[in-house]
Design an enzyme around this catalytic site. Structure first.
Site, short mmCIF file in Angstrom:
data_model
loop_
_atom_site.label_atom_id
_atom_site.label_comp_id
_atom_site.label_asym_id
_atom_site.label_seq_id
_atom_site.Cartn_x
_atom_site.Cartn_y
_atom_site.Cartn_z
CE1 TYR A 1 -51.06 -34.84 9.68
CE2 TYR A 1 -49.97 -34.37 7.58
CZ TYR A 1 -50.38 -34.13 8.88
OH TYR A 1 -50.15 -32.78 9.30
CE LYS B 1 -53.70 -32.20 9.36
NZ LYS B 1 -54.45 -31.68 10.16
P1 NAD Z 1 -47.85 -30.76 17.84
O1 NAD Z 1 -47.65 -32.15 18.05
O2 NAD Z 1 -46.81 -29.80 18.53
O3 NAD Z 1 -49.19 -30.15 18.35
C1 NAD Z 1 -50.44 -30.96 18.23
C2 NAD Z 1 -50.96 -31.17 19.55
O4 NAD Z 1 -52.29 -31.94 19.55
C3 NAD Z 1 -50.39 -31.57 20.72
O5 NAD Z 1 -50.36 -30.73 21.77
C4 NAD Z 1 -51.19 -32.88 20.96
O6 NAD Z 1 -51.15 -33.30 22.40
C5 NAD Z 1 -52.58 -32.53 20.65
N1 NAD Z 1 -53.50 -33.44 20.37
C6 NAD Z 1 -53.05 -34.93 19.91
N2 NAD Z 1 -54.01 -35.55 19.54
C7 NAD Z 1 -55.20 -35.02 20.17
C8 NAD Z 1 -56.46 -35.16 20.73
N3 NAD Z 1 -57.06 -36.31 20.13
N4 NAD Z 1 -57.04 -34.16 21.37
C9 NAD Z 1 -56.78 -33.16 21.73
N5 NAD Z 1 -55.46 -32.82 21.46
C10 NAD Z 1 -54.87 -33.82 20.62
O7 NAD Z 1 -47.98 -30.55 16.12
P2 NAD Z 1 -48.30 -29.29 15.43
O8 NAD Z 1 -47.08 -29.20 14.41
O9 NAD Z 1 -48.32 -27.86 16.24
O10 NAD Z 1 -49.56 -29.45 14.63
C11 NAD Z 1 -50.50 -28.61 14.67
C12 NAD Z 1 -51.57 -28.86 13.65
O11 NAD Z 1 -50.83 -28.49 12.32
C13 NAD Z 1 -51.73 -30.54 13.35
O12 NAD Z 1 -53.16 -30.65 12.73
C14 NAD Z 1 -50.98 -30.77 12.38
O13 NAD Z 1 -51.20 -31.88 11.38
C15 NAD Z 1 -50.90 -29.36 11.49
N6 NAD Z 1 -49.92 -29.40 10.64
C16 NAD Z 1 -48.57 -29.07 11.09
C17 NAD Z 1 -47.45 -28.82 10.25
C18 NAD Z 1 -46.04 -28.50 10.71
O14 NAD Z 1 -45.40 -27.95 9.83
N7 NAD Z 1 -45.92 -28.19 12.00
C19 NAD Z 1 -47.50 -29.03 8.99
C20 NAD Z 1 -48.71 -29.35 8.60
C21 NAD Z 1 -49.88 -29.43 9.30
#
Ligand code: NAD
Length: 328
Positions: free
Chosen positions: A185, A189
């Protein structure tokens, strides 16, 4: 720990603060935003906000599990319903971001254009490095890095043609700083960061602006690692306004890295020590490197700089060729 009593007291106060529904000058009427992974978590908050501010939104979500298994159209459909019930415009797309052309095609078919791309879809396959498999590595790279690339690839010609585009990609503090169990990851990223910085350069003359965020939010993804109070406190709604701002025509900042969450937003840049220049005309030995290690690694001697471009970076190297020791 972040969960000490001070933190909980702060949380209580934040909960009592009013939501501020004012300030809707930054609108997106007539514009089309694609938000990937918008069926839940952060992406959902972005989609709702863009729609509320007048954009037509493509709600993309594959609807699989947090580790990237399966698919389900309901995730995207529910968000589309919510937007429409509130009087907004949205359509669903259920393709994986690996098929970015189909995601962008949905925008063109439904709304005839595309102005904003938010690459947000993501999954986790956490394993200590010793136990990391090729499947864990590849799937995470395919969704985060290749998926981001494929969606931008499909949108790019439209952005070039209309001389307008806004791209917001999603990195992570884990990419910037590392985290146990997340080699796959964090590599993907930081890949997104490099991708975004180069896009920013290539897009600049065409009014295509690209930035990358490292968010912190309580979502399905973080529910496995954050205590419940934190999941509840770190609302995705704290992150969405930055994404909207970066997606707006009034933002001309490009190539930026932003950390965002809990209502706190900051910009991140590289810092490089003043370094140590060895004479360019002398053989350089590992012992000499060891001897100057304290200088090489010293950020606190007032000589550190913040290179912003590859040219900035190269400058010190070029200069050191002038660092020549006279023959004795
Ligand atoms: P989440 O799991 O709630 O949302 C991610 C969404 O992406 C899900 O609804 C999932 O179904 C969808 N998804 C996954 N694979 C997919 C694909 N191949 N095609 C289309 N849709 C797909 O997670 P989140 O926390 O809302 O994360 C959103 C983004 O933010 C991600 O890229 C994550 O890595 C990044 N991020 C989040 C955090 C955090 O604190 N939540 C921290 C750092 C980075």
């Amino acid at each position: 720990s972040v969960m000490d009593t001070d933190f909980l007291a702060l949380l209580e106060r934040a909960k009592q603060a009013d939501a501020n529904p004012k300030a809707d000058d930054l609108r997106f009427d007539g514009q089309v935003a694609v938000v990937t992974g918008a069926g839940g978590g952060l992406g959902k908050a972005y989609a709702l906000l863009f729609a509320k501010l007048g954009a037509s939104v493509v709600v993309n979500d594959l609807g699989g599990s947090a580790t990237g298994q399966g698919s389900d159209s309901r995730a995207a459909d529910l968000v589309v319903d919510e937007i429409r019930k509130a009087g907004g415009k949205a359509v669903a797309n259920y393709d994986s971001v690996e098929e970015g052309d189909k995601v962008v095609e949905t925008a063109l078919k439904a709304f005839g254009r595309i102005d904003i791309v938010v690459n947000n879809a993501g999954i986790l396959r956490d394993k200590s490095f010793a136990r990391m498999t090729d499947a864990d590595w590849d799937l995470v790279h395919r969704v985060h890095l290749r998926g981001t690339y494929k969606v931008v690839q499909a949108a790019w010609p439209h952005f070039v043609k209309q001389k307008y585009g806004r791209i917001i990609n999603t990195a992570s503090a884990v990419g910037l700083y590392g985290n146990f169990g997340q080699t796959n990851y964090s590599a993907a990223k930081l890949g997104v960061v490099g991708f975004t910085k180069t896009l920013a350069l290539e897009g600049q003359r065409k009014n295509i602006i690209a930035n990358v965020i490292a968010p912190n939010a309580g979502t399905r993804m973080t529910a496995t690692v954050m205590p419940p109070e934190m999941v509840e406190a770190f609302k995705p709604e704290y992150v969405a306004p930055l994404v909207a701002y970066l997606g707006h025509s009034s933002n001309e900042d490009t190539g930026g890295i932003f950390e965002v969450g809990s209502g706190w937003i900051a910009k991140v840049r590289w810092q490089r020590t003043g370094g140590y220049g060895f004479p360019a005309n002398r053989e350089l030995t590992p012992e000499q490197v060891a001897d100057k290690w304290a200088r090489i690694t010293n950020f606190e001697d007032g000589r550190a700089t913040n290179p912003e471009t590859t040219q900035d970076s190269l400058q010190s190297f070029m200069e050191n060729f002038g660092n020549v020791e006279e023959e004795e």
